[in-house]
Scaffold this motif. Structure first.
Motif, short mmCIF file in Angstrom:
data_model
loop_
_atom_site.label_atom_id
_atom_site.label_comp_id
_atom_site.label_asym_id
_atom_site.label_seq_id
_atom_site.Cartn_x
_atom_site.Cartn_y
_atom_site.Cartn_z
N HIS A 74 -15.85 -31.92 26.32
CA HIS A 74 -17.31 -31.64 26.35
C HIS A 74 -18.36 -30.98 27.07
CE1 HIS A 74 -16.96 -33.36 21.77
NE2 HIS A 74 -16.51 -33.73 21.86
N VAL A 75 -18.20 -31.55 28.12
CA VAL A 75 -19.16 -31.42 28.78
C VAL A 75 -18.50 -30.54 29.32
CG1 VAL A 75 -20.05 -32.39 31.06
CG2 VAL A 75 -19.74 -34.25 29.28
N ALA A 76 -17.34 -30.37 29.80
CA ALA A 76 -17.11 -28.24 30.05
C ALA A 76 -17.43 -27.40 29.66
CB ALA A 76 -16.41 -28.76 30.34
N GLY A 77 -16.78 -27.57 28.16
CA GLY A 77 -17.78 -26.79 27.79
C GLY A 77 -19.73 -26.65 27.47
N ILE A 78 -20.12 -27.77 27.57
CA ILE A 78 -21.67 -27.20 27.85
C ILE A 78 -21.78 -26.75 28.81
CG2 ILE A 78 -23.99 -28.58 28.08
CD1 ILE A 78 -22.73 -30.78 26.08
N ALA A 79 -21.16 -27.45 30.05
CA ALA A 79 -21.53 -26.39 31.79
C ALA A 79 -21.16 -24.88 31.35
CB ALA A 79 -20.17 -27.17 32.42
N ALA A 80 -20.26 -24.35 30.32
CA ALA A 80 -20.06 -23.11 30.30
C ALA A 80 -20.24 -22.10 29.64
CB ALA A 80 -18.45 -23.13 30.08
N LEU A 81 -21.10 -22.76 28.40
CA LEU A 81 -22.77 -22.43 28.31
C LEU A 81 -23.38 -21.58 28.50
CD1 LEU A 81 -22.38 -24.57 24.55
CD2 LEU A 81 -22.01 -21.99 25.21
N ILE A 82 -23.79 -23.01 29.82
CA ILE A 82 -24.98 -23.55 30.83
C ILE A 82 -24.81 -22.12 31.60
CG2 ILE A 82 -26.07 -24.09 33.11
CD1 ILE A 82 -25.87 -26.76 31.39
N PHE A 83 -23.65 -21.64 32.23
CA PHE A 83 -23.39 -20.83 33.00
C PHE A 83 -23.00 -19.58 32.51
CE2 PHE A 83 -21.03 -24.26 35.69
CZ PHE A 83 -21.59 -24.05 36.55
N GLU A 84 -22.89 -19.20 31.50
CA GLU A 84 -22.30 -18.41 30.25
C GLU A 84 -24.25 -17.60 30.11
OE1 GLU A 84 -20.79 -16.68 26.42
OE2 GLU A 84 -21.66 -18.08 25.87
N THR A 90 -25.97 -21.93 40.28
CA THR A 90 -24.91 -23.39 41.18
C THR A 90 -24.50 -24.25 40.44
OG1 THR A 90 -26.91 -24.18 42.18
CG2 THR A 90 -26.39 -22.04 43.15
N PRO A 91 -23.57 -24.87 40.62
CA PRO A 91 -23.33 -25.69 39.91
C PRO A 91 -24.24 -26.86 39.71
CG PRO A 91 -21.36 -25.02 41.67
CD PRO A 91 -22.77 -24.08 41.79
N SER A 92 -25.41 -27.11 41.32
CA SER A 92 -26.18 -28.05 41.21
C SER A 92 -26.98 -27.84 39.84
CB SER A 92 -26.53 -27.92 42.83
OG SER A 92 -28.12 -28.73 42.76
N GLU A 93 -27.73 -25.93 39.86
CA GLU A 93 -28.44 -26.05 39.40
C GLU A 93 -27.87 -26.11 37.40
OE1 GLU A 93 -30.27 -21.71 41.06
OE2 GLU A 93 -28.46 -22.41 40.02
N ALA A 94 -26.61 -25.74 37.30
CA ALA A 94 -25.98 -26.58 36.22
C ALA A 94 -26.31 -27.59 36.03
CB ALA A 94 -24.12 -25.66 35.86
N TRP A 95 -25.95 -28.39 37.01
CA TRP A 95 -25.61 -29.86 36.89
C TRP A 95 -27.08 -30.64 36.38
CZ3 TRP A 95 -24.43 -34.65 35.07
CH2 TRP A 95 -25.21 -35.61 35.30
N THR A 96 -28.16 -30.08 37.03
CA THR A 96 -29.73 -29.86 36.60
C THR A 96 -29.76 -29.62 34.94
OG1 THR A 96 -30.16 -29.96 38.57
CG2 THR A 96 -32.43 -30.14 37.39
N GLN A 97 -29.60 -28.94 34.76
CA GLN A 97 -30.00 -28.74 33.11
C GLN A 97 -28.92 -29.68 31.86
OE1 GLN A 97 -29.29 -24.42 31.96
NE2 GLN A 97 -30.87 -23.40 33.57
N LEU A 98 -28.00 -29.89 32.43
CA LEU A 98 -26.65 -30.62 31.92
C LEU A 98 -27.46 -31.90 31.83
CD1 LEU A 98 -23.95 -31.08 30.49
CD2 LEU A 98 -23.39 -31.81 32.28
N ALA A 99 -27.96 -32.50 32.81
CA ALA A 99 -28.71 -33.84 33.11
C ALA A 99 -29.56 -34.36 32.42
CB ALA A 99 -28.85 -34.28 34.43
N GLY A 113 -24.48 -42.91 32.27
CA GLY A 113 -25.29 -41.54 33.21
C GLY A 113 -26.59 -41.49 33.03
N ARG A 114 -26.55 -40.01 33.08
CA ARG A 114 -27.76 -39.94 32.04
C ARG A 114 -27.64 -39.86 30.88
NH1 ARG A 114 -30.87 -36.60 36.20
NH2 ARG A 114 -32.28 -36.52 34.57
N GLY A 115 -27.37 -40.06 30.05
CA GLY A 115 -26.76 -40.43 28.17
C GLY A 115 -26.00 -39.24 28.01
N LEU A 116 -25.93 -38.90 26.46
CA LEU A 116 -25.48 -38.54 25.79
C LEU A 116 -24.97 -37.10 26.33
CD1 LEU A 116 -22.65 -38.65 23.69
CD2 LEU A 116 -24.59 -38.11 22.05
N ALA A 117 -24.64 -36.56 26.31
CA ALA A 117 -24.82 -34.77 26.86
C ALA A 117 -24.79 -33.81 25.87
CB ALA A 117 -23.23 -34.12 27.54
N ARG A 118 -25.85 -33.19 25.72
CA ARG A 118 -26.13 -32.10 25.18
C ARG A 118 -26.49 -30.94 25.77
NH1 ARG A 118 -31.00 -35.19 21.77
NH2 ARG A 118 -32.23 -34.85 24.03
N VAL A 119 -26.35 -29.97 24.59
CA VAL A 119 -26.88 -28.31 25.06
C VAL A 119 -28.27 -28.04 25.32
CG1 VAL A 119 -26.55 -25.73 24.10
CG2 VAL A 119 -24.17 -27.35 24.12
#
Length: 124
Positions: A74-84, A90-99, A113-119
């Protein structure tokens, strides 16, 4: 993993400081019995995602499975959408958006952690 009412510590490789560690929650946003948490400043949990009775491919077809191995995609998919949406991030920028887009949960950060991952808004 819960043992005698206590959540077991996150182990390796998820306990590594450069690894994004994902907890599993059920459909009521409760920590899954098998999900580990941070103990004594070791094994930080970064974020949570659905991981209980998740419909997935299984040997011979499809079925329901549980595990952090179900929550991590689930989290990997959200990260892929962020990178797309943000090529060159950068991974750090993607983590900031994810968090920042995670839904806070009324549970200890050491468990989810920061809670439930959402797009993030505007990403999908």
């Amino acid at each position: 993993m819960r043992h005698l009412g206590r959540i077991a510590p996150v182990g390796n490789p998820a306990a590594g400081p450069s690894i994004l560690s994902v907890a599993a929650v059920d459909n009521r946003e409760r920590v899954a019995w098998f999900s580990c948490g941070q103990q004594d400043n070791i094994g930080l949990v970064n974020i949570a995602a659905p991981g209980v009775r998740t419909y997935s491919s299984v040997p011979g077809g499809f079925g329901f499975k549980s595990g952090t191995s179900m929550s991590t995609p689930h989290v990997a998919g959200i990260a892929a959408l962020i990178f797309e949406k943000n090529p060159g991030s950068t991974p750090s920028e993607a983590w900031t958006q994810l968090a920042s887009s995670a839904k806070p949960l009324p549970l200890p950060n050491s468990d989810v952690g920061r809670g439930l991952a959402r797009v993030p808004d505007g990403t999908h």
